[in-house]
Structures are given as structure tokens and as C-alpha cells.
Scaffold this motif. Sequence first.
Motif, PDB file in Angstrom:
ATOM      1  N   ALA A 103       1.265  -1.036  -0.091  1.00 36.20           N
ATOM      2  CA  ALA A 103       0.091  -0.549  -0.426  1.00 36.20           C
ATOM      3  C   ALA A 103       0.778   0.903  -0.322  1.00 36.20           C
ATOM      4  CB  ALA A 103      -0.462   0.130   1.101  1.00 36.20           C
ATOM      5  N   LEU A 104       1.846   0.914   0.495  1.00 35.25           N
ATOM      6  CA  LEU A 104       3.358   2.315   0.645  1.00 35.25           C
ATOM      7  C   LEU A 104       3.852   2.735  -0.568  1.00 35.25           C
ATOM      8  CD1 LEU A 104       4.445   1.775   4.064  1.00 35.25           C
ATOM      9  CD2 LEU A 104       3.239   3.947   3.707  1.00 35.25           C
ATOM     10  N   ALA A 105       3.632   1.516  -1.197  1.00 34.64           N
ATOM     11  CA  ALA A 105       4.234   1.430  -2.826  1.00 34.64           C
ATOM     12  C   ALA A 105       3.282   1.785  -3.988  1.00 34.64           C
ATOM     13  CB  ALA A 105       4.370  -0.307  -2.957  1.00 34.64           C
ATOM     14  N   VAL A 106       2.434   2.115  -3.503  1.00 38.37           N
ATOM     15  CA  VAL A 106       1.487   2.616  -4.379  1.00 38.37           C
ATOM     16  C   VAL A 106       0.858   3.412  -4.102  1.00 38.37           C
ATOM     17  CG1 VAL A 106      -1.694   1.639  -5.115  1.00 38.37           C
ATOM     18  CG2 VAL A 106       0.049   0.594  -4.035  1.00 38.37           C
ATOM     19  N   LEU A 107       0.752   4.242  -3.040  1.00 38.45           N
ATOM     20  CA  LEU A 107       1.091   5.997  -2.652  1.00 38.45           C
ATOM     21  C   LEU A 107       2.080   6.447  -2.997  1.00 38.45           C
ATOM     22  CD1 LEU A 107      -0.654   6.149   1.053  1.00 38.45           C
ATOM     23  CD2 LEU A 107      -1.675   5.948  -1.456  1.00 38.45           C
ATOM     24  N   GLY A 108       3.055   6.395  -2.985  1.00 32.38           N
ATOM     25  CA  GLY A 108       4.527   6.768  -3.623  1.00 32.38           C
ATOM     26  C   GLY A 108       4.682   6.915  -4.494  1.00 32.38           C
ATOM     27  N   ILE A 109       3.889   5.579  -5.740  1.00 32.06           N
ATOM     28  CA  ILE A 109       4.245   5.509  -7.187  1.00 32.06           C
ATOM     29  C   ILE A 109       2.780   6.636  -7.589  1.00 32.06           C
ATOM     30  CG2 ILE A 109       3.286   3.822  -9.226  1.00 32.06           C
ATOM     31  CD1 ILE A 109       4.166   1.659  -7.774  1.00 32.06           C
ATOM     32  N   LEU A 110       1.986   6.503  -6.874  1.00 29.42           N
ATOM     33  CA  LEU A 110       1.026   7.705  -7.584  1.00 29.42           C
ATOM     34  C   LEU A 110       1.439   9.565  -7.442  1.00 29.42           C
ATOM     35  CD1 LEU A 110      -2.705   6.047  -5.892  1.00 29.42           C
ATOM     36  CD2 LEU A 110      -1.904   6.021  -7.899  1.00 29.42           C
ATOM     37  N   LEU A 111       1.758   9.478  -6.051  1.00 33.31           N
ATOM     38  CA  LEU A 111       2.368  10.689  -5.386  1.00 33.31           C
ATOM     39  C   LEU A 111       3.241  10.372  -6.924  1.00 33.31           C
ATOM     40  CD1 LEU A 111       1.894  13.176  -3.739  1.00 33.31           C
ATOM     41  CD2 LEU A 111       2.745  12.344  -2.379  1.00 33.31           C
ATOM     42  N   VAL A 123       3.677  14.505  -9.607  1.00 34.93           N
ATOM     43  CA  VAL A 123       5.032  14.944  -9.863  1.00 34.93           C
ATOM     44  C   VAL A 123       5.308  14.988 -11.036  1.00 34.93           C
ATOM     45  CG1 VAL A 123       8.240  15.328  -9.284  1.00 34.93           C
ATOM     46  CG2 VAL A 123       5.636  15.288  -6.835  1.00 34.93           C
ATOM     47  N   VAL A 124       5.631  13.932 -12.302  1.00 36.81           N
ATOM     48  CA  VAL A 124       5.605  13.549 -13.411  1.00 36.81           C
ATOM     49  C   VAL A 124       4.540  14.667 -13.920  1.00 36.81           C
ATOM     50  CG1 VAL A 124       5.594  12.034 -15.268  1.00 36.81           C
ATOM     51  CG2 VAL A 124       7.059  11.713 -13.456  1.00 36.81           C
ATOM     52  N   ALA A 125       3.287  14.410 -13.486  1.00 37.26           N
ATOM     53  CA  ALA A 125       2.459  15.277 -14.518  1.00 37.26           C
ATOM     54  C   ALA A 125       2.265  16.799 -14.567  1.00 37.26           C
ATOM     55  CB  ALA A 125       0.928  15.194 -14.089  1.00 37.26           C
ATOM     56  N   LEU A 126       3.003  16.617 -12.712  1.00 34.39           N
ATOM     57  CA  LEU A 126       3.473  18.600 -13.119  1.00 34.39           C
ATOM     58  C   LEU A 126       4.844  19.037 -13.907  1.00 34.39           C
ATOM     59  CD1 LEU A 126       2.947  19.498  -8.933  1.00 34.39           C
ATOM     60  CD2 LEU A 126       1.489  19.821 -10.959  1.00 34.39           C
ATOM     61  N   GLU A 127       5.714  18.170 -14.032  1.00 35.26           N
ATOM     62  CA  GLU A 127       6.687  18.029 -14.764  1.00 35.26           C
ATOM     63  C   GLU A 127       6.209  18.777 -16.128  1.00 35.26           C
ATOM     64  OE1 GLU A 127      11.635  16.214 -15.558  1.00 35.26           O
ATOM     65  OE2 GLU A 127       9.994  15.164 -14.583  1.00 35.26           O
ATOM     66  N   ARG A 128       5.589  17.822 -16.751  1.00 36.41           N
ATOM     67  CA  ARG A 128       5.307  17.625 -18.513  1.00 36.41           C
ATOM     68  C   ARG A 128       4.452  18.920 -18.495  1.00 36.41           C
ATOM     69  NH1 ARG A 128       3.162  11.634 -18.933  1.00 36.41           N
ATOM     70  NH2 ARG A 128       5.330  10.943 -19.200  1.00 36.41           N
ATOM     71  N   ILE A 129       3.504  19.691 -17.109  1.00 32.25           N
ATOM     72  CA  ILE A 129       3.113  21.210 -17.283  1.00 32.25           C
ATOM     73  C   ILE A 129       4.056  22.111 -16.886  1.00 32.25           C
ATOM     74  CG2 ILE A 129       1.781  22.533 -16.451  1.00 32.25           C
ATOM     75  CD1 ILE A 129      -0.097  20.149 -15.758  1.00 32.25           C
ATOM     76  N   PHE A 130       4.711  22.542 -16.026  1.00 26.94           N
ATOM     77  CA  PHE A 130       5.632  23.211 -16.393  1.00 26.94           C
ATOM     78  C   PHE A 130       6.735  22.923 -17.027  1.00 26.94           C
ATOM     79  CE2 PHE A 130       2.458  23.498 -12.558  1.00 26.94           C
ATOM     80  CZ  PHE A 130       2.409  24.494 -12.775  1.00 26.94           C
TER      81      PHE A 130
END
Length: 253
Positions: free
Chosen positions: A225-233, A237-244
Motif C-alpha cells: 500500500a505504501l508503494a502504491v501511494l508512493g507511485i501515485l504521488l 510530480v511527473v504530470a506537474l513536470e510536464r506542465i511546467f
Amino acid sequence: MTLRKVTVPLIAILVFLLLWEALVWLNDWPNYKMASPSDLLPAYTRYWELFLTMGWQTLWRTILGLILAVIVGTAIGMVMGFSRTMRDALYPLLVGFNAIPKATVVPIVALIFVGAHDFNTVLIAFMISFFPIAVSISIGLSTLEPEYRDILRALGASKATIFWKIALPKTLPEFFGALKVAVTLAFIGTNLMEIVSPHGRGLGALFDSGKTNSDYPLMFAVLIALAVLGILLYYVVVALERIFAGWAERSAT
């Protein structure tokens, strides 16, 4: 997002789970030695309400600690990036602080702020994740080509203009690279406090409960579950990186 970018990670995760299941089956390991993926589903089914509640508690504390790390790390990085004197003064302190194992700091923080579990957890998440952000901003600003600054100054640009037009865009790739690292570090800090603190809540406390009750499938389920949350977060960040900072991405062949 293309279909390939979705299917390739999912296939990799599926292969990992199959190899994990096969490893446990071939070695005939009991679940108290190494739980298999098939052992985790009953744990999720039985404790799904706890996973939702505890997972949310872990997630919001981690995000808050990460936001504080971004604010403070960016500020420190800017100070070091624009001033060589401050860089020489602060770098040894930051490196020394980062070299201290945070597992040894957690009991001290828990003792100083007894009962303030939310504050303690956010503080540790912040403390463990701000260093890479500060360093990346500092390096990005200190390596700014002087020609750009000289040209803009000759044209009458202020330091604020130089920062917003040249320095900030240049540091964005380094910043998001550091932020991807900080995401995983923040989760480590959050769970350290949740496990160690006597008033701990969140997935770390659920893991500790599984350890106390010798419920090993629950412990492994918490780790996943921790791994899944880490992947989601991370992908946020990857999505924000593509935007900015999408302009800095290089297409791979």
C-alpha cells in the motif's frame, strides 16, 4: 498519455508480482517468512476500512511535509544559489544534517513534542525530504551562465526579472528531478514516525500492529500500500513536470 506509457508499467508490475509469487512457491516459504501476493488479498479484504483511513492519514501528512520541504528547500537553495558566501556557510551544515540517520532523530522529536503526532509526522517528513530540493535549486542557480545575467543587466533588467525570466526556468528540470526523490523520502519519514511514536496513526501504525499480532500478510500488505501511494504521488510530480518543464524533456529513441 499514450497507451504504451500505461501498459508498459502495468506489465512490469504484473511480472514482478508473478516472480514474487513463484519465488515464495518454489522455496515453500511460510507467510511469516515471506508472504506472497496471493496472501495479501485476504488482508486487504479484511482490513479495507483501516487501509482507507490509515492510508489517508499517511498521505495527507506526507503531502504536507513535502509542501513544506518544497517551500523551505527552495528558499534555502535560492540563498545558496545567489550567494557564494552563504553557499560555503550552509553546505557543510546541510550535509552534516542529512548524514544523520533520521531513525535516530525520530525518538528525539517524539519526546520533545509528546502527543503532537500530526506535527511530529509532518516535521520528520519535511526534515528527510528538503535536502535534495535545496541542493538542486542551489546548483541550478549557481551554474547560471553569467552571459545571460550580463545581457539582461545591460538592458536594465532587475534581479527579480533575471530570476523569473532566466534563473527559475533553468532550475525547473533539476527541481522536479529532486522532487521525485523527495517524494519517496517524505514517505520514509512519515512512516518512521508512525511506527516509532506511541501515538502513531497511519499505515506505519498499521504495520506495527501487524508486527505486534504476528499478522505477517498484513505487514506485507501495508508495504505494498505504501508503494502504491508512493507511485501515485510520483506520477503527480511527473504530470506537474510536464506542465511546467515539459520543454526540457528529450524524446528517447
